[in-house]
Write a protein that holds these residues in place. Structure first.
Motif, PDB file in Angstrom:
ATOM      1  N   TYR A  42       0.860  -1.179   0.000  1.00 38.43           N
ATOM      2  CA  TYR A  42       0.000   0.000   0.000  1.00 38.43           C
ATOM      3  C   TYR A  42       0.895   1.227   0.000  1.00 38.43           C
ATOM      4  O   TYR A  42       1.607   1.486   0.963  1.00 38.43           O
ATOM      5  CB  TYR A  42      -0.915  -0.052   1.231  1.00 38.43           C
ATOM      6  CG  TYR A  42      -1.666   1.219   1.585  1.00 38.43           C
ATOM      7  CD1 TYR A  42      -2.091   2.131   0.628  1.00 38.43           C
ATOM      8  CD2 TYR A  42      -1.965   1.502   2.925  1.00 38.43           C
ATOM      9  CE1 TYR A  42      -2.784   3.275   0.977  1.00 38.43           C
ATOM     10  CE2 TYR A  42      -2.671   2.646   3.289  1.00 38.43           C
ATOM     11  CZ  TYR A  42      -3.064   3.529   2.311  1.00 38.43           C
ATOM     12  OH  TYR A  42      -3.747   4.680   2.670  1.00 38.43           O
ATOM     13  N   LEU A  43       0.889   1.965  -1.095  1.00 38.38           N
ATOM     14  CA  LEU A  43       1.667   3.187  -1.218  1.00 38.38           C
ATOM     15  C   LEU A  43       0.722   4.373  -1.164  1.00 38.38           C
ATOM     16  O   LEU A  43      -0.306   4.395  -1.845  1.00 38.38           O
ATOM     17  CB  LEU A  43       2.462   3.199  -2.529  1.00 38.38           C
ATOM     18  CG  LEU A  43       3.687   2.293  -2.581  1.00 38.38           C
ATOM     19  CD1 LEU A  43       3.299   0.838  -2.772  1.00 38.38           C
ATOM     20  CD2 LEU A  43       4.639   2.711  -3.708  1.00 38.38           C
ATOM     21  N   GLN A  61       4.830   5.282   2.808  1.00 43.79           N
ATOM     22  CA  GLN A  61       4.407   6.660   2.574  1.00 43.79           C
ATOM     23  C   GLN A  61       5.391   7.273   1.591  1.00 43.79           C
ATOM     24  O   GLN A  61       6.602   7.254   1.841  1.00 43.79           O
ATOM     25  CB  GLN A  61       4.365   7.455   3.874  1.00 43.79           C
ATOM     26  CG  GLN A  61       3.823   8.873   3.702  1.00 43.79           C
ATOM     27  CD  GLN A  61       3.545   9.550   5.032  1.00 43.79           C
ATOM     28  OE1 GLN A  61       2.601   9.209   5.734  1.00 43.79           O
ATOM     29  NE2 GLN A  61       4.387  10.509   5.386  1.00 43.79           N
ATOM     30  N   ILE A  62       4.896   7.803   0.490  1.00 42.19           N
ATOM     31  CA  ILE A  62       5.776   8.247  -0.593  1.00 42.19           C
ATOM     32  C   ILE A  62       6.369   9.629  -0.362  1.00 42.19           C
ATOM     33  O   ILE A  62       7.138  10.120  -1.195  1.00 42.19           O
ATOM     34  CB  ILE A  62       5.038   8.219  -1.937  1.00 42.19           C
ATOM     35  CG1 ILE A  62       3.822   9.153  -1.885  1.00 42.19           C
ATOM     36  CG2 ILE A  62       4.632   6.800  -2.309  1.00 42.19           C
ATOM     37  CD1 ILE A  62       3.332   9.616  -3.208  1.00 42.19           C
ATOM     38  N   SER A 104       9.557   5.604   4.570  1.00 45.98           N
ATOM     39  CA  SER A 104       9.272   6.874   3.902  1.00 45.98           C
ATOM     40  C   SER A 104      10.581   7.510   3.461  1.00 45.98           C
ATOM     41  O   SER A 104      11.644   7.212   4.020  1.00 45.98           O
ATOM     42  CB  SER A 104       8.509   7.818   4.837  1.00 45.98           C
ATOM     43  OG  SER A 104       9.291   8.129   5.976  1.00 45.98           O
ATOM     44  N   PRO A 105      10.529   8.400   2.459  1.00 48.32           N
ATOM     45  CA  PRO A 105      11.749   9.029   1.928  1.00 48.32           C
ATOM     46  C   PRO A 105      12.335  10.056   2.888  1.00 48.32           C
ATOM     47  O   PRO A 105      11.868  10.229   4.032  1.00 48.32           O
ATOM     48  CB  PRO A 105      11.264   9.683   0.629  1.00 48.32           C
ATOM     49  CG  PRO A 105       9.937   9.069   0.334  1.00 48.32           C
ATOM     50  CD  PRO A 105       9.349   8.734   1.666  1.00 48.32           C
ATOM     51  N   ILE A 106      13.354  10.758   2.407  1.00 51.26           N
ATOM     52  CA  ILE A 106      13.963  11.840   3.168  1.00 51.26           C
ATOM     53  C   ILE A 106      13.812  13.135   2.375  1.00 51.26           C
ATOM     54  O   ILE A 106      13.611  13.122   1.161  1.00 51.26           O
ATOM     55  CB  ILE A 106      15.437  11.567   3.511  1.00 51.26           C
ATOM     56  CG1 ILE A 106      16.256  11.275   2.247  1.00 51.26           C
ATOM     57  CG2 ILE A 106      15.542  10.419   4.485  1.00 51.26           C
ATOM     58  CD1 ILE A 106      17.726  11.045   2.514  1.00 51.26           C
ATOM     59  N   SER A 107      13.890  14.255   3.082  1.00 50.00           N
ATOM     60  CA  SER A 107      13.585  15.556   2.497  1.00 50.00           C
ATOM     61  C   SER A 107      14.842  16.406   2.360  1.00 50.00           C
ATOM     62  O   SER A 107      15.671  16.476   3.278  1.00 50.00           O
ATOM     63  CB  SER A 107      12.565  16.288   3.377  1.00 50.00           C
ATOM     64  OG  SER A 107      12.183  17.524   2.803  1.00 50.00           O
ATOM     65  N   TYR A 108      14.958  17.051   1.224  1.00 51.16           N
ATOM     66  CA  TYR A 108      16.039  17.993   0.956  1.00 51.16           C
ATOM     67  C   TYR A 108      15.462  19.409   0.911  1.00 51.16           C
ATOM     68  O   TYR A 108      14.399  19.612   0.327  1.00 51.16           O
ATOM     69  CB  TYR A 108      16.684  17.654  -0.396  1.00 51.16           C
ATOM     70  CG  TYR A 108      17.604  18.710  -0.952  1.00 51.16           C
ATOM     71  CD1 TYR A 108      18.884  18.871  -0.447  1.00 51.16           C
ATOM     72  CD2 TYR A 108      17.172  19.563  -1.976  1.00 51.16           C
ATOM     73  CE1 TYR A 108      19.730  19.841  -0.957  1.00 51.16           C
ATOM     74  CE2 TYR A 108      18.011  20.543  -2.490  1.00 51.16           C
ATOM     75  CZ  TYR A 108      19.290  20.675  -1.980  1.00 51.16           C
ATOM     76  OH  TYR A 108      20.114  21.648  -2.479  1.00 51.16           O
TER      77      TYR A 108
END
Length: 416
Positions: free
Chosen positions: A125-126, A149-150, A370-374
């Motif tokens: 589940y994305l 979580q994308i 979940s990804p990381i933020s720039y």
């Protein structure tokens, strides 16, 4: 232009060119993706439509290129009531019981019921919930191991916004004072963002100072008292912590008639939805807004924007269009080497992937899936998704931050 960049651009152009051809006949069993989509309701419909458009584009492109190992992708779309747990469960349950191989959903306003249904049989589940509460559940309970979580949590709206302000100062912007006025809506999402912003302000040790906090309640019938409170506080920065595009358009129209001179005005996320520009018209000029995930304006992002607007004319959403598109490509990529029915194998492949989409780089090798933020979480733009800050300039959204991805410099708004 170096070889890697040239190869990357050519592959992007080729993808869109292939998609323009007629879809070949694919005889193998389809791989079915469940896509809950709110068709009506007071909030969220524009975002959900944007997501479905992006999903549809990706599916058509992949099928035009031969599918995944010769198997076509197929979407199964069901209506969802975003405002009740019962409506959320019903939509997800119908898809899970129908045997979909994955769930791809822009966001659930009430996340846990959706997550529990997906976890009941482990289907990948994305989602784009942008929810710290969702990430806390994933981190604390292994039953959610196939839920991804994308994008990052909404908390980064607060930290990222204050970082943006400091970066603009460093680049030469001179605010009229260092106080930040927060106008906050009452749902959990906006409250989390407000608290994160307040914490980020406090962490600057006086570079920025907390101004008044003004509460609003959806639906906002009259912005006049809010605008009066803003004028009385006269802060250098005004943050409207509210995400409904139509209401932010109404605020913009009222604000420009009686603005606080010299203040930077930030509208949290909502202008990303097409109806903001459509409804606000000329009043939208100069307002700033941001998203922790959004469509870049580099070669890959611009190729997507061009193809999207050819397929869906009119004002384009800058967030869920691209993230829906990227999500399907992530699934297609992992299905190339896994059996779509082996949910755990697919989940492990998603966990291990590093995928560069039109909204930046997706990685899920974290304890929250979940990804990381720039640039808030990392200085490496190639390993993360950029927290994009836009300004409406000449009737269009232009990226003004981060500096490495900007389309334009920040302009003084008409009231500045």
């Amino acid at each position: 232009m170096d070889f890697n960049r040239r190869q990357f651009l050519l592959s992007s152009v080729a993808t869109f060119a292939v998609a323009s051809l007629s879809t070949p006949l694919l005889a193998a069993d389809p791989i079915v993706i469940g896509v809950p989509t709110a068709k009506s309701g007071p909030v969220g419909v524009a975002d959900q439509a944007d997501w479905l458009n992006g999903v549809t584009m990706a599916v058509e492109e992949i099928n035009a290129a031969g599918g995944v190992n010769g198997r076509p992708l197929e979407t199964r779309v069901v209506d969802i009531d975003l405002l009740t747990p019962e409506g959320t469960v019903a939509a997800f349950q119908s898809l899970v019981e129908g045997g979909v191989q994955a769930l791809a959903h822009s966001f659930a306003i009430i996340p846990q019921p959706a997550m529990d249904v997906a976890a009941s049989n482990g289907v990948p589940y994305l989602n784009g919930n942008t929810s710290q509460a969702s990430l806390d559940l994933i981190k604390s309970n292994p039953k959610y191991h196939n839920i991804f979580q994308i994008d990052v949590a909404e908390t980064y709206y607060g930290a990222g916004f204050v970082k943006f302000l400091s970066n603009q100062k460093a680049a030469g912007w001179k605010p009229k004072n260092n106080r930040i006025h927060i106008v906050q809506e009452q749902i959990g999402y906006t409250q989390v963002i407000s608290k994160a912003t307040q914490a980020a302000i406090a962490a600057t040790n006086g570079e920025w100072v907390q101004g008044p906090i003004t509460d609003i309640q959806f639906p906002v019938q009259d912005w006049t008292p809010v605008i009066q409170a803003i004028k009385e506080a006269d802060c250098g920065v005004i943050m409207i912590d509210h995400w409904v595009a139509a209401e932010l358009a109404s605020f913009a129209q009222a604000y420009v008639l009686d603005p606080t001179q010299g203040s930077l005005v930030y509208l949290q996320y909502g202008p990303s939805q097409p109806e903001f520009l459509d409804l606000a018209g000329e009043a939208s000029e100069g307002f700033i807004w941001g998203s922790v995930i959004g469509v870049y304006a580099d070669e890959k992002g611009n190729a997507f924007r061009k193809a999207y607007q050819e397929k869906y004319p009119g004002t384009m959403g800058m967030v869920y269009t691209g993230s829906g598109y990227d999500t399907i490509h992530i699934l297609a990529e992992v299905w190339k080497t896994t059996d779509p029915k082996d949910f755990d194998a697919v989940g492990k492949a998603i966990k291990a992937i590093k995928y560069r989409g039109v909204c930046g780089t997706y990685t899920f090798a974290t304890d929250t899936n979940s990804p990381i933020s720039y640039p808030t979480m990392t200085d490496d733009a190639d390993s993360a998704q950029a927290h994009l800050i836009f300004q409406v300039q000449d009737g269009a959204h232009k990226i003004i931050s981060p500096a490495s991805l900007k389309e334009a410099d920040m302009r003084p708004a008409p009231w500045m």
